[in-house]
Design a protein around this motif. Structure first.
Motif, PDB file in Angstrom:
ATOM      1  N   CYS A  42       5.649  15.530  -5.577  1.00 57.61           N
ATOM      2  CA  CYS A  42       5.354  15.554  -7.010  1.00 57.61           C
ATOM      3  C   CYS A  42       5.107  14.143  -7.540  1.00 57.61           C
ATOM      4  O   CYS A  42       4.213  13.929  -8.377  1.00 57.61           O
ATOM      5  CB  CYS A  42       6.493  16.218  -7.776  1.00 57.61           C
ATOM      6  SG  CYS A  42       6.661  17.989  -7.440  1.00 57.61           S
ATOM      7  N   SER A  43       5.879  13.182  -7.075  1.00 53.80           N
ATOM      8  CA  SER A  43       5.671  11.790  -7.484  1.00 53.80           C
ATOM      9  C   SER A  43       4.383  11.240  -6.871  1.00 53.80           C
ATOM     10  O   SER A  43       3.656  10.478  -7.515  1.00 53.80           O
ATOM     11  CB  SER A  43       6.864  10.934  -7.059  1.00 53.80           C
ATOM     12  OG  SER A  43       8.047  11.369  -7.677  1.00 53.80           O
ATOM     13  N   PHE A  44       4.101  11.620  -5.636  1.00 55.04           N
ATOM     14  CA  PHE A  44       2.865  11.231  -4.966  1.00 55.04           C
ATOM     15  C   PHE A  44       1.659  11.687  -5.772  1.00 55.04           C
ATOM     16  O   PHE A  44       0.688  10.945  -5.953  1.00 55.04           O
ATOM     17  CB  PHE A  44       2.837  11.851  -3.564  1.00 55.04           C
ATOM     18  CG  PHE A  44       1.517  11.739  -2.851  1.00 55.04           C
ATOM     19  CD1 PHE A  44       1.208  10.620  -2.108  1.00 55.04           C
ATOM     20  CD2 PHE A  44       0.583  12.767  -2.927  1.00 55.04           C
ATOM     21  CE1 PHE A  44      -0.018  10.517  -1.448  1.00 55.04           C
ATOM     22  CE2 PHE A  44      -0.635  12.676  -2.276  1.00 55.04           C
ATOM     23  CZ  PHE A  44      -0.933  11.548  -1.531  1.00 55.04           C
ATOM     24  N   ALA A  45       1.727  12.924  -6.286  1.00 54.37           N
ATOM     25  CA  ALA A  45       0.602  13.478  -7.043  1.00 54.37           C
ATOM     26  C   ALA A  45       0.323  12.688  -8.305  1.00 54.37           C
ATOM     27  O   ALA A  45      -0.815  12.648  -8.787  1.00 54.37           O
ATOM     28  CB  ALA A  45       0.888  14.940  -7.392  1.00 54.37           C
ATOM     29  N   GLY A  46       1.352  12.049  -8.857  1.00 61.95           N
ATOM     30  CA  GLY A  46       1.165  11.293 -10.081  1.00 61.95           C
ATOM     31  C   GLY A  46       0.490   9.955  -9.891  1.00 61.95           C
ATOM     32  O   GLY A  46       0.018   9.351 -10.861  1.00 61.95           O
ATOM     33  N   SER A  47       0.419   9.443  -8.653  1.00 60.00           N
ATOM     34  CA  SER A  47      -0.142   8.102  -8.441  1.00 60.00           C
ATOM     35  C   SER A  47      -1.292   8.044  -7.450  1.00 60.00           C
ATOM     36  O   SER A  47      -2.053   7.078  -7.454  1.00 60.00           O
ATOM     37  CB  SER A  47       0.964   7.149  -7.968  1.00 60.00           C
ATOM     38  OG  SER A  47       1.443   7.515  -6.684  1.00 60.00           O
ATOM     39  N   ASN A  48      -1.451   9.049  -6.581  1.00 61.41           N
ATOM     40  CA  ASN A  48      -2.467   8.912  -5.534  1.00 61.41           C
ATOM     41  C   ASN A  48      -3.883   8.920  -6.073  1.00 61.41           C
ATOM     42  O   ASN A  48      -4.792   8.356  -5.467  1.00 61.41           O
ATOM     43  CB  ASN A  48      -2.272   9.990  -4.468  1.00 61.41           C
ATOM     44  CG  ASN A  48      -2.905  11.324  -4.826  1.00 61.41           C
ATOM     45  OD1 ASN A  48      -3.854  11.770  -4.198  1.00 61.41           O
ATOM     46  ND2 ASN A  48      -2.384  11.998  -5.847  1.00 61.41           N
ATOM     47  N   MET A  49      -4.113   9.542  -7.232  1.00 59.32           N
ATOM     48  CA  MET A  49      -5.454   9.573  -7.818  1.00 59.32           C
ATOM     49  C   MET A  49      -5.891   8.213  -8.336  1.00 59.32           C
ATOM     50  O   MET A  49      -7.077   7.978  -8.559  1.00 59.32           O
ATOM     51  CB  MET A  49      -5.516  10.605  -8.942  1.00 59.32           C
ATOM     52  CG  MET A  49      -5.581  12.047  -8.448  1.00 59.32           C
ATOM     53  SD  MET A  49      -5.451  13.244  -9.805  1.00 59.32           S
ATOM     54  CE  MET A  49      -6.888  12.828 -10.798  1.00 59.32           C
ATOM     55  N   ASN A  50      -4.921   7.309  -8.533  1.00 61.92           N
ATOM     56  CA  ASN A  50      -5.257   6.000  -9.089  1.00 61.92           C
ATOM     57  C   ASN A  50      -6.257   5.227  -8.233  1.00 61.92           C
ATOM     58  O   ASN A  50      -7.055   4.445  -8.756  1.00 61.92           O
ATOM     59  CB  ASN A  50      -3.994   5.151  -9.261  1.00 61.92           C
ATOM     60  CG  ASN A  50      -3.094   5.667 -10.365  1.00 61.92           C
ATOM     61  OD1 ASN A  50      -3.529   6.413 -11.236  1.00 61.92           O
ATOM     62  ND2 ASN A  50      -1.829   5.282 -10.327  1.00 61.92           N
ATOM     63  N   VAL A  51      -6.213   5.419  -6.911  1.00 64.02           N
ATOM     64  CA  VAL A  51      -7.110   4.669  -6.033  1.00 64.02           C
ATOM     65  C   VAL A  51      -8.432   5.404  -5.794  1.00 64.02           C
ATOM     66  O   VAL A  51      -9.273   4.921  -5.051  1.00 64.02           O
ATOM     67  CB  VAL A  51      -6.440   4.367  -4.672  1.00 64.02           C
ATOM     68  CG1 VAL A  51      -5.207   3.500  -4.866  1.00 64.02           C
ATOM     69  CG2 VAL A  51      -6.082   5.654  -3.939  1.00 64.02           C
ATOM     70  N   MET A  52      -8.607   6.563  -6.406  1.00 62.86           N
ATOM     71  CA  MET A  52      -9.825   7.356  -6.208  1.00 62.86           C
ATOM     72  C   MET A  52     -10.691   7.375  -7.463  1.00 62.86           C
ATOM     73  O   MET A  52     -11.576   8.218  -7.606  1.00 62.86           O
ATOM     74  CB  MET A  52      -9.473   8.788  -5.824  1.00 62.86           C
ATOM     75  CG  MET A  52      -8.489   8.926  -4.688  1.00 62.86           C
ATOM     76  SD  MET A  52      -8.059  10.661  -4.430  1.00 62.86           S
ATOM     77  CE  MET A  52      -6.524  10.510  -3.520  1.00 62.86           C
ATOM     78  N   ILE A  53     -10.415   6.492  -8.399  1.00 58.48           N
ATOM     79  CA  ILE A  53     -11.070   6.528  -9.703  1.00 58.48           C
ATOM     80  C   ILE A  53     -12.584   6.499  -9.577  1.00 58.48           C
ATOM     81  O   ILE A  53     -13.298   7.340 -10.153  1.00 58.48           O
ATOM     82  CB  ILE A  53     -10.572   5.365 -10.579  1.00 58.48           C
ATOM     83  CG1 ILE A  53      -9.093   5.567 -10.910  1.00 58.48           C
ATOM     84  CG2 ILE A  53     -11.391   5.260 -11.859  1.00 58.48           C
ATOM     85  CD1 ILE A  53      -8.440   4.392 -11.595  1.00 58.48           C
ATOM     86  N   ALA A 107       5.037   5.079  -5.209  1.00 55.36           N
ATOM     87  CA  ALA A 107       4.550   3.795  -4.699  1.00 55.36           C
ATOM     88  C   ALA A 107       3.600   3.963  -3.523  1.00 55.36           C
ATOM     89  O   ALA A 107       2.635   3.199  -3.365  1.00 55.36           O
ATOM     90  CB  ALA A 107       5.740   2.921  -4.293  1.00 55.36           C
ATOM     91  N   ALA A 108       3.854   4.967  -2.662  1.00 50.57           N
ATOM     92  CA  ALA A 108       3.011   5.173  -1.480  1.00 50.57           C
ATOM     93  C   ALA A 108       1.763   5.985  -1.782  1.00 50.57           C
ATOM     94  O   ALA A 108       0.838   6.031  -0.965  1.00 50.57           O
ATOM     95  CB  ALA A 108       3.824   5.870  -0.390  1.00 50.57           C
ATOM     96  N   GLY A 109       1.740   6.627  -2.965  1.00 44.61           N
ATOM     97  CA  GLY A 109       0.582   7.437  -3.332  1.00 44.61           C
ATOM     98  C   GLY A 109      -0.747   6.709  -3.199  1.00 44.61           C
ATOM     99  O   GLY A 109      -1.700   7.236  -2.603  1.00 44.61           O
ATOM    100  N   PRO A 110      -0.860   5.469  -3.724  1.00 45.15           N
ATOM    101  CA  PRO A 110      -2.136   4.754  -3.600  1.00 45.15           C
ATOM    102  C   PRO A 110      -2.539   4.492  -2.147  1.00 45.15           C
ATOM    103  O   PRO A 110      -3.720   4.621  -1.810  1.00 45.15           O
ATOM    104  CB  PRO A 110      -1.861   3.432  -4.338  1.00 45.15           C
ATOM    105  CG  PRO A 110      -0.807   3.788  -5.335  1.00 45.15           C
ATOM    106  CD  PRO A 110       0.079   4.771  -4.633  1.00 45.15           C
ATOM    107  N   LEU A 111      -1.587   4.123  -1.278  1.00 48.15           N
ATOM    108  CA  LEU A 111      -1.935   3.829   0.112  1.00 48.15           C
ATOM    109  C   LEU A 111      -2.365   5.093   0.847  1.00 48.15           C
ATOM    110  O   LEU A 111      -3.428   5.136   1.477  1.00 48.15           O
ATOM    111  CB  LEU A 111      -0.749   3.186   0.831  1.00 48.15           C
ATOM    112  CG  LEU A 111      -0.952   2.935   2.338  1.00 48.15           C
ATOM    113  CD1 LEU A 111      -2.128   1.996   2.562  1.00 48.15           C
ATOM    114  CD2 LEU A 111       0.319   2.388   2.964  1.00 48.15           C
TER     115      LEU A 111
END
Length: 464
Positions: A27-38, A155-159
């Motif tokens: 759930c936390s991953f989902a909140g940040s992983n899209m940041n690097v796919m803008i 924190a790992a979502g972007p990577l």
């Protein structure tokens, strides 16, 4: 020093921790992983950076708005049943997002379905941890692992997102989420729910609608800031008014002896109130800075998803190091000390991110600041949760868990909404827009530091 947990408690911990911690992670991953796919997503879906920002913010906001009502629903339908339902809704949302032809369908899948799924499954994570692990040292360890996995996911979502988006497609990142959901469902089959559901228990529908509407209107007002000042004012005033009516409503129900969505008793505990402020600020700064730095690197400096994700490895490493050490540090230092130290390091990290970006054009100039930011956040995530949960007796654990998660997710959505809007509104100015957003995040970090000063030096556990 905390006593060692009995062997039976450790056995129970090993049995329940994997699905619960993994659920918080995804759930936390989902909140940040899209940041690097803008860039990839906005181009593929024929939208803008603001469109992707809105989708991410609405996902976080849906979680925040529904977390408290979902916490109450655990009593009606049962904790495990709601947990499994939330996983199913989340998985469907991930698959809808993966197949989205445009921004509208992405918002339905990611912002609404995944947001609802997360709101349904997260309160049971913390309630099940409480009721399945009655041994306090073991429960504290479990809360530390779960909170740490939440921070690591963010924190790992972007990577991870960058690796998947570059190696395959941004759509595969949502398929990855769906696969993780399947794994959690399989691991959850042996979870027990020792407290029977009570379907006859009254549910405060009016309170649920007022609280959700107030938060949604408030954050939508913030998102409207770069398009219409009038809409922003209407949203802020309207959201505040709805929340005021909500508190009046629950107070009225309690005075009449009726079940309210949220007990006002939760807000009479000074220690918890201050710790909730620190939780809100922690997630606001983490998610706000994650979006701002990611968007700046991609839109202004032209980095791709994997390059941006690799740069964010510094934050992931910092958060992992301090999260892993959280249990050992908690035995040597007071919770207040760890939270204060965490904010000091976080403020330093934001300051370094702001300074080095102005004096260096190297991508790696962001690494020191991100490392400090991740280290600071990781150091204080677990202590803040422990302070809040330990401030209340068993009978209020369900309600405080829902409130705690709602406050954290509201912080995430506010960080995305405010810092993201400051950046997006002036994205053509590049470095100046980045600087304005980071200065605002630095100021909020200082507010969190000031709040932490008012935490008591010793935090006990309420058992009555």
């Amino acid at each position: 020093m905390t006593a060692a947990a009995p062997s039976s408690s450790r056995t129970q911990l090993r049995r329940v921790i994997a699905p619960l911690a993994l659920a918080q992670f995804i759930c936390s991953f989902a909140g940040s992983n899209m940041n690097v796919m803008i860039n990839d997503m906005s181009r593929d879906l024929n939208t803008t950076v603001q469109g992707i920002q809105v989708s991410i913010t609405l996902f976080l906001l849906t979680m925040a708005a529904l977390m408290i009502p979902a916490g109450k629903l655990t009593d009606l339908f049962g904790r495990k049943r709601l947990f499994m339902l939330g996983l199913a809704v989340y998985g469907v949302g991930a698959l809808v997002s993966a197949a989205a032809p445009g921004l509208g369908v992405l918002i339905v899948g990611n912002s609404i379905l995944e947001g609802i799924g997360t709101a349904l499954l997260i309160p049971p994570v913390y309630i099940l941890t409480t009721v399945l692990l009655p041994d306090i040292p073991t429960r504290a360890l479990a809360f530390g692992i779960i909170s740490g996995m939440g921070g690591v996911g963010a924190a790992a979502g972007p990577l991870i997102g960058g690796l998947i988006a570059t190696g395959i497609s941004w759509r595969a990142a949502f398929v990855f989420q769906a696969l993780i959901i399947v794994v959690i469902l399989l691991l959850s089959r042996n979870l027990d729910d020792p407290i029977p559901a009570d379907p006859k228990r009254p549910f405060d529908t009016v309170g649920a609608v007022l609280s959700a509407a107030g938060l949604i209107v408030l954050v939508l007002g913030i998102l409207a800031a770069d398009n219409s000042l009038t809409l922003m004012i209407i949203g802020l005033v309207g959201g505040a008014a709805l929340l005021a009516v909500f508190f009046w409503w629950v107070g009225r129900r309690q005075r009449r002896g009726k079940e309210a969505l949220l007990s006002l008793e939760l807000f009479r505990n000074r220690t918890s109130n201050v710790a909730l402020v620190t939780q809100n600020v922690q997630w606001l700064v983490l998610m706000g800075s994650s979006f701002v730095v990611s968007a700046y690197l991609q839109v202004v400096r032209g980095y791709n998803a994997i390059e941006t994700g690799v740069i964010f490895t510094a934050a992931t490493v910092g958060l992992l190091l301090t999260s892993v050490a959280a249990g050992r540090l908690a035995r040597s230092f007071a919770q207040r000390t760890l939270i204060l130290a965490g904010f000091l390091i976080t403020v330093a990290g934001v300051g370094v991110l702001l300074w080095l970006a102005t004096v260096s054009t190297s991508a790696w100039s962001f690494a020191p600041g991100l490392f400090l930011l991740g280290s600071g956040i990781g150091l204080m995530l677990t202590p803040s949760v422990n302070v809040v949960q330990s401030a209340f007796p068993e009978r209020l654990q369900g309600e405080i868990s829902g409130l705690s998660r709602s406050v954290s997710n509201l912080g995430s959505s506010l960080g995305m909404a405010i810092a993201g809007t400051i950046l997006v509104a002036n994205i053509a100015d590049g470095a100046r827009a980045y600087g304005d957003a980071m200065v605002w995040l630095a100021a909020i970090s200082v507010i969190g530091l000031i709040a932490a000063v008012f935490l008591p030096r010793k935090v006990g556990v309420t058992t009555k």
